[in-house]
Design an enzyme around this catalytic site. Structure first.
Site, mmCIF file in Angstrom:
data_model
loop_
_atom_site.group_PDB
_atom_site.id
_atom_site.type_symbol
_atom_site.label_atom_id
_atom_site.label_comp_id
_atom_site.label_asym_id
_atom_site.label_seq_id
_atom_site.Cartn_x
_atom_site.Cartn_y
_atom_site.Cartn_z
ATOM 1 C CD GLU A 8 -7.566 -1.610 11.553
ATOM 2 O OE1 GLU A 8 -7.632 -2.354 10.569
ATOM 3 O OE2 GLU A 8 -7.711 -0.375 11.488
ATOM 4 N NE ARG A 23 -3.491 -2.392 2.641
ATOM 5 C CZ ARG A 23 -4.339 -2.658 3.643
ATOM 6 N NH1 ARG A 23 -4.538 -1.763 4.591
ATOM 7 N NH2 ARG A 23 -4.971 -3.815 3.674
ATOM 8 N NE ARG A 48 -0.862 -0.603 12.608
ATOM 9 C CZ ARG A 48 -1.822 0.263 12.295
ATOM 10 N NH1 ARG A 48 -3.052 0.066 12.753
ATOM 11 N NH2 ARG A 48 -1.560 1.302 11.535
ATOM 12 C CB SER A 86 -10.779 -4.489 9.400
ATOM 13 O OG SER A 86 -10.286 -3.301 9.973
ATOM 14 N NE ARG A 92 -0.928 5.238 9.864
ATOM 15 C CZ ARG A 92 -2.113 4.885 9.387
ATOM 16 N NH1 ARG A 92 -2.188 4.240 8.241
ATOM 17 N NH2 ARG A 92 -3.218 5.164 10.042
#
Length: 425
Positions: A348, A261, A389, A351, A276
């Site tokens: 996070e 990404r 993470r 999801s 990130r």
């Protein structure tokens, strides 16, 4: 993609629900107008074709009677020209309507909390106890560098900022976590493992909703209709693209892939270390289910992701996303966040979303219901879980006063018996 019939039948309801996602109501008006124009053009085309067929039959009869057909043939040519012009206009209107529909997000489920942004998200539950230390806890970068797990300067020299290089026990930890999660999902949760490509074409990206919405966030492959995948959701969901699924539902698939990404957040703390990254690893879970069971399957999906974190003895919480914080394709979503004491923050790591039939309509994924009628499946996906993470939480929660890190017991067999990460030499 939204069902055009649902918009046609109750545009106001669609308009109101999408407004909770911040969608301009004028887009629904545009869809309604384009759909009405398309249907009018279709009617005109069919009427002209019917007239042309009727006139063409007269030509044959007149010829058999030896009569002049020049006038009626001219009429036929005129009708053909009108049909051709209408067909061109119809294709233009249909293309515009399709583009508008592709740009519309999924409607939120009625149970999703209404809110404009993440501040309206709801805390569903917390699990585990936040650790307390009798020393100042370190952040994962300090731990990773001192233990020889990470080499970010070399990663930056190879690829630039936003990439990670794991070394020694750090590389082994990555491999251990991937194998641990895949084994759990396959052996205990009932998923079938696949190993998909790390690139997909535009049709696949459109099917899951990455295109056209998120084109700026993805890496395209030069001179090819290919994209580096931002998540395994893309290839795994497209496993059944343009098919009628013959196997019984539900079907549960899991896969490990690297993910790519462009977005990496604003400059600051979140752009340093592992929080990130432009490239990261993830184990994904995808479900193809009957519409009547999809929300029960969503809860089961969340439980599967939670099971990973419970086995790793990490404190986490589950958040239900409000309408304004839902992704483009999701109708309902839960985020799972791990506690990172070195960041003093929740991060996070998963999801879990129900897309209902939104992706299935875009990708042409169907099954046969009890009457044998083809229907669109409901698709779900969830991270099971993302690694960067997760590594942050393992390092920061397991750190000791001497700078070592005690690993979760469940990982020790996957680390060849290594129970503690210590500085080499």
């Amino acid at each position: 993609m939204l069902d055009i019939r649902s918009i046609r039948e109750d545009a106001e309801a669609v308009r109101n629900r999408l407004a909770t996602k911040g969608v301009d109501p004028g887009l629904i008006d545009k869809v309604v107008a384009s759909d009405a124009q398309r249907r009018t053009l279709l009617t005109e085309v069919e009427e002209h074709k019917g007239e042309r067929n009727r006139v063409s039959k007269q030509i044959g009869a007149l010829k058999r009677e030896g009569k002049d057909t020049s006038e009626i043939q001219a009429q036929t040519r005129e009708l053909g020209e009108k049909i051709g012009a209408l067909d061109v206009r119809l294709r233009e209107v249909e293309a515009g309507l399709n583009d508008t529909l592709l740009g519309l997000p999924n409607m939120p489920h009625a149970s999703a909390p209404v809110g404009a942004d993440a501040s309206a998200n709801l805390s569903v539950r917390e699990h585990g106890t936040l650790p307390s230390f009798d020393f100042e806890p370190k952040a994962h970068m300090a731990l990773g560098e001192s233990l020889g797990l990470l080499d970010m300067p070399r990663a930056a020299r190879m690829s630039g900022a936003g990439f990670a290089l794991f070394t020694g026990a750090g590389a082994r930890l990555q491999r251990a976590l991937i194998n641990f999660m895949l084994d759990m999902h396959v052996s205990e949760h009932g998923y079938r493992e696949i190993w998909p490509p790390s690139v997909c074409n535009s049709a696949s990206m459109t099917g899951t909703g990455q295109l056209p919405k998120m084109v700026e966030d993805m890496y395209g492959v030069n001179d090819a209709d290919l994209w580096l995948i931002p998540t395994a959701e893309v290839p795994v969901t497209n496993f059944y693209r343009e098919e009628i699924i013959q196997a019984p539902l539900p079907i549960c698939l899991t896969a490990y892939t690297p993910c790519f990404r462009k977005e990496a957040g604003a400059a600051g703390k979140e752009t340093r270390g592992l929080i990130r990254l432009h490239q990261f690893d993830k184990v994904e879970m995808v479900k193809f289910v009957e519409p009547a069971t999809s929300y029960d399957e969503l809860e089961a999906l969340v439980a599967n992701a939670e099971d990973v974190l419970q086995r790793l003895e990490l404190p986490y919480r589950v958040i239900e996303l409000c309408t304004g914080d839902l992704s483009f394709a999701a109708a309902k979503c839960y985020d799972i966040e791990l506690w990172a004491p070195g960041q003093n923050a929740w991060l996070e790591v998963s999801s879990c979303s129900n897309f209902e039939d939104f992706q299935a309509r875009r990708a042409g994924i169907r099954y046969r219901d009890g009457d044998g009628k083809p229907r669109h499946v409901h698709t779900l996906n969830g991270s099971g879980v993302a690694l960067p993470r997760l590594v942050v939480a393992i390092l920061e929660n397991g750190q000791q006063a001497d700078g070592s890190v005690v690993l979760p017991e469940a990982l020790v067999p996957y680390m060849n018996g290594m129970a503690t990460l210590e500085a080499e030499g």
